[in-house]
Design a protein around this motif. Structure first.
Motif, PDB file in Angstrom:
ATOM      1  N   UNK A 264       0.793  -1.213   0.006  1.00 38.27           N
ATOM      2  CA  UNK A 264       0.018   0.155   0.252  1.00 38.27           C
ATOM      3  C   UNK A 264       0.877   1.210   0.082  1.00 38.27           C
ATOM      4  N   UNK A 265       0.531   2.266  -0.585  1.00 41.62           N
ATOM      5  CA  UNK A 265       1.041   3.789  -0.501  1.00 41.62           C
ATOM      6  C   UNK A 265      -0.187   4.746  -0.212  1.00 41.62           C
ATOM      7  N   UNK A 266       0.284   5.674   0.296  1.00 41.88           N
ATOM      8  CA  UNK A 266      -0.624   6.957   0.276  1.00 41.88           C
ATOM      9  C   UNK A 266      -0.259   7.873  -0.565  1.00 41.88           C
ATOM     10  N   UNK A 267      -1.524   8.167  -1.546  1.00 43.80           N
ATOM     11  CA  UNK A 267      -1.384   9.088  -2.755  1.00 43.80           C
ATOM     12  C   UNK A 267      -1.960  10.483  -2.266  1.00 43.80           C
ATOM     13  N   UNK A 268      -1.197  11.416  -2.354  1.00 37.90           N
ATOM     14  CA  UNK A 268      -1.589  12.775  -1.872  1.00 37.90           C
ATOM     15  C   UNK A 268      -1.761  13.581  -3.298  1.00 37.90           C
ATOM     16  N   UNK A 269      -2.738  14.297  -3.603  1.00 42.86           N
ATOM     17  CA  UNK A 269      -3.078  15.326  -4.757  1.00 42.86           C
ATOM     18  C   UNK A 269      -3.241  16.619  -3.965  1.00 42.86           C
ATOM     19  N   UNK A 270      -2.549  17.724  -4.300  1.00 41.77           N
ATOM     20  CA  UNK A 270      -2.865  18.902  -3.821  1.00 41.77           C
ATOM     21  C   UNK A 270      -2.353  19.991  -4.860  1.00 41.77           C
ATOM     22  N   UNK A 271      -2.606  21.189  -4.631  1.00 42.28           N
ATOM     23  CA  UNK A 271      -2.238  22.292  -5.834  1.00 42.28           C
ATOM     24  C   UNK A 271      -1.630  23.354  -5.169  1.00 42.28           C
ATOM     25  N   UNK A 272      -0.627  23.909  -5.959  1.00 36.54           N
ATOM     26  CA  UNK A 272       0.166  24.896  -5.404  1.00 36.54           C
ATOM     27  C   UNK A 272      -0.053  26.094  -6.406  1.00 36.54           C
ATOM     28  N   UNK A 273       0.161  27.427  -5.991  1.00 38.26           N
ATOM     29  CA  UNK A 273      -0.101  28.760  -6.908  1.00 38.26           C
ATOM     30  C   UNK A 273       1.297  28.830  -7.844  1.00 38.26           C
ATOM     31  N   UNK A 274       2.443  28.380  -7.118  1.00 40.30           N
ATOM     32  CA  UNK A 274       3.682  28.628  -7.854  1.00 40.30           C
ATOM     33  C   UNK A 274       4.788  27.543  -7.163  1.00 40.30           C
ATOM     34  N   UNK A 275       5.919  27.900  -7.975  1.00 35.84           N
ATOM     35  CA  UNK A 275       7.084  26.763  -7.418  1.00 35.84           C
ATOM     36  C   UNK A 275       7.422  26.835  -5.869  1.00 35.84           C
TER      37      UNK A 275
END
Length: 132
Positions: free
Chosen positions: A98-109
């Motif tokens: 198993x693994x934990x998959x994280x999706x998130x969003x960033x405005x810039x680098x």
């Protein structure tokens, strides 16, 4: 916005144990924030102790599939619903690990670098409190 996808390997093969840590306020409070309060379709996260400066943010639950994933949207992203954040349980077809998959969003680098650090720290806490 830049989509950020992270994968953290887990040392358990029990999706139920992982789900108990990501699928509800009590589990999330053990590793993601100092306090997590569940509303009708929201989770409110608070970081910091009552005697210190505190930061509170609310996420609306967009989708929940038990034993699989939870997808949420921070209240400050209501005008950009494509900027959700998600915690998903992944499983290797080959090994069953198993693994934990994280999706998130960033405005810039710069924000992406900060978010990676935050999620790395969160995963370290998850590992410490759960053993996986």
């Amino acid at each position: 916005m830049q989509k950020l996808t992270l994968e953290y390997p887990l040392s358990t093969k029990s999706t139920k144990l992982v789900w108990d840590m990501i699928g509800n306020a009590a589990g999330l409070q053990k590793w993601l924030a100092d306090q997590v309060v569940e509303g009708e379709d929201t989770l409110t996260f608070t970081w910091g102790q009552p005697w210190t400066e505190r930061d509170t943010k609310t996420s609306r639950i967009l989708e929940i599939e038990k034993q699989d994933h939870i997808r949420m949207l921070w209240d400050y992203h209501e005008d950009t619903p494509e900027c959700y954040w998600e915690i998903r349980i992944g499983q290797s077809d080959l090994t069953g690990n198993l693994s934990l998959l994280i999706t998130d969003y960033a405005a810039d680098d710069e924000e992406e670098t900060d978010l990676r650090g935050i999620w790395d720290d969160n995963f370290e806490r998850l590992h410490r409190v759960s053993g996986f």
